[in-house]
Motif scaffolding. Sequence first.
Motif, short mmCIF file in Angstrom:
data_model
loop_
_atom_site.label_atom_id
_atom_site.label_comp_id
_atom_site.label_asym_id
_atom_site.label_seq_id
_atom_site.Cartn_x
_atom_site.Cartn_y
_atom_site.Cartn_z
N GLU A 1 29.60 49.70 29.44
CA GLU A 1 31.17 48.13 28.89
C GLU A 1 31.87 49.47 28.61
O GLU A 1 32.98 48.93 28.51
N ILE B 1 32.50 35.20 27.74
CA ILE B 1 33.31 36.27 27.54
C ILE B 1 33.64 36.95 26.26
O ILE B 1 34.10 35.76 25.47
N ASP C 1 38.57 39.22 27.01
CA ASP C 1 38.68 38.62 28.04
C ASP C 1 39.53 37.72 28.61
O ASP C 1 39.72 37.07 29.64
N ARG D 1 37.96 40.32 36.43
CA ARG D 1 36.73 41.66 36.91
C ARG D 1 35.57 41.88 36.13
O ARG D 1 34.74 42.49 35.79
N GLN D 2 34.69 40.94 36.35
CA GLN D 2 33.48 40.37 36.25
C GLN D 2 32.78 39.66 37.01
O GLN D 2 33.62 38.82 38.44
N LYS E 1 29.03 35.24 36.05
CA LYS E 1 30.36 35.24 34.82
C LYS E 1 31.11 33.83 34.83
O LYS E 1 31.99 33.46 34.28
N TRP F 1 27.72 41.61 30.08
CA TRP F 1 28.67 42.14 30.90
C TRP F 1 28.58 42.99 32.25
O TRP F 1 27.80 43.15 32.96
N ALA F 2 29.45 41.72 33.04
CA ALA F 2 29.28 41.90 34.59
C ALA F 2 30.00 42.87 35.23
O ALA F 2 30.82 42.32 36.02
N GLY F 3 30.53 43.69 34.70
CA GLY F 3 31.78 44.59 35.14
C GLY F 3 31.31 45.04 36.25
O GLY F 3 32.12 45.85 37.38
N SER G 1 32.26 48.13 42.10
CA SER G 1 32.16 47.08 40.89
C SER G 1 33.54 46.56 40.74
O SER G 1 34.90 47.31 40.54
N TRP H 1 35.04 45.76 38.23
CA TRP H 1 35.97 45.94 37.19
C TRP H 1 36.94 47.43 37.70
O TRP H 1 37.92 47.89 37.53
#
Lengths: 258, 213
Positions: free
Chosen positions: A50, A182, A186, A217-218, A222, A255-257, B145, B147
């Motif tokens: 993260e 979040i 975010d 972005r996740q 989420k 955190w699921a990025g 990913s 992100w």
Amino acid sequence: MTRLQRRPSRRRFLARATAFASAAWLAGCDRLSRTEWLPKVLNTVEPLNEGIAKAVGRNAMAQEFTEADLSPTFRSNGTADPGTAEYNAWVASGFVDYRLAVAGMVASPRQFSLAQLRALPARTQITRHDCVEGWSAIAKWKGVPLSAILDLVQPQPGSRYVMFYCADAMTKDGSEIYYESIDLDDAVHPQTILAYDMNDAALPVPNGAPLRLRVERQLGYKHAKYITAIAVVDSFAGIAGGKGGYWEDHGYQWWAGI
Amino acid sequence: MKEHADSVIGVTRVFGREFDTTGYLGLVYGVGGEPVAAAFPPWMMLPGAQWLAMARAWHFFFAWVFLLNGLAFVVYAIASHHLVRDLAPDRADWRGLLGSIRDHLRFRHPAGAAATRYNVLQKLAYLVVIFGLLPMAILMGFALSPWLNALLAGWVDLVGGRQSARALHFIVAWLLVAFVAIHVFQVIVTGLWNNLRSMITGRYRVPVESAHD
């Protein structure tokens, strides 16, 4: 039900033998996964993932696509219909009685009807939804930026997270509901919206009607569906399982990025 | 998985042809020996049963071990000249390429002085793995990913999008498995004990050249 009969063959014997021979190794690894300490060791890399992601892309914008990229079907994962009496009544009346409650560490808690949300400034984006299970789908989303809602309710100093509470129960007795959270980074990102339209039509029930989160972005879990309440908090340690979300309480990363 | 009147079997379909892969693919035997409908048998998986959250925890932890270990190796290989001295094929290597392929197909292994250095196919295999497959595995992992997708808009489209990247991530993983299988096979057939000792201690007994060479 089909009864399984073993055909006596060398091949089947070998397969069985392999299975049993590896049982010790397996049992060892499975026992490791079930200890208190091993998942903690494995998850030590989470803050690293993260932290680095945030350092290199705090304000990066998720890729946006064109109408030509829209997926022909957009799967409904998890709950496809909350099905409670209250929810069914909302669906029947076109969500006229639905209210989104926004509270917590805010100067002026408020409730919003769907019409009021639709009257606020909107953002439309065509983005790709990435599920933790591996599939992805592209859809067009229209909704109110979460930052616009936060501007109206005024988060107080010390707030850190935004919680989303949903209409779908995850257990038969309703003891667990779907929820997510979040951080403020975010929450104020321009692409973080509370979507009420999908592909130019009102958000369908299987995809989270009347309101779902888009936090581009996740990963998909989420993106809470069926949102009924939002709360600004400084910590989620005391909420439900304490991990900040339904799937997080069941072992998934907060955190699921990735 | 396919159900017949009297039994259940695991089936793998490759280009329209079906193969009975009971025990390995499709229908596998679980930790307790019970039949389970699953892609892969538990001994091939970590954790053994389907448990995505825990699998991700293992994956991302060892992704860091792999990345740091890989970076350390590449830095060392360059700094110690291992890369240029031992791994980069020289002109003689390229000239002997066809001969080396022939030797490998006949399971004829180098003896004498030639056995003390990597042969050309070995060099190429190592270089493809170190600078091709392993970085590809990392990059295609990054492509999965959301992100990291956002860092540079559209970069994942270079490989055909996220699902292509996902397929490549898995294909690379299986190519690495194939490399390890061949590598271990070669270690065994060219003298297991001698090879292992040389890896650990550096002491290597050079195979004598046989008469017909």
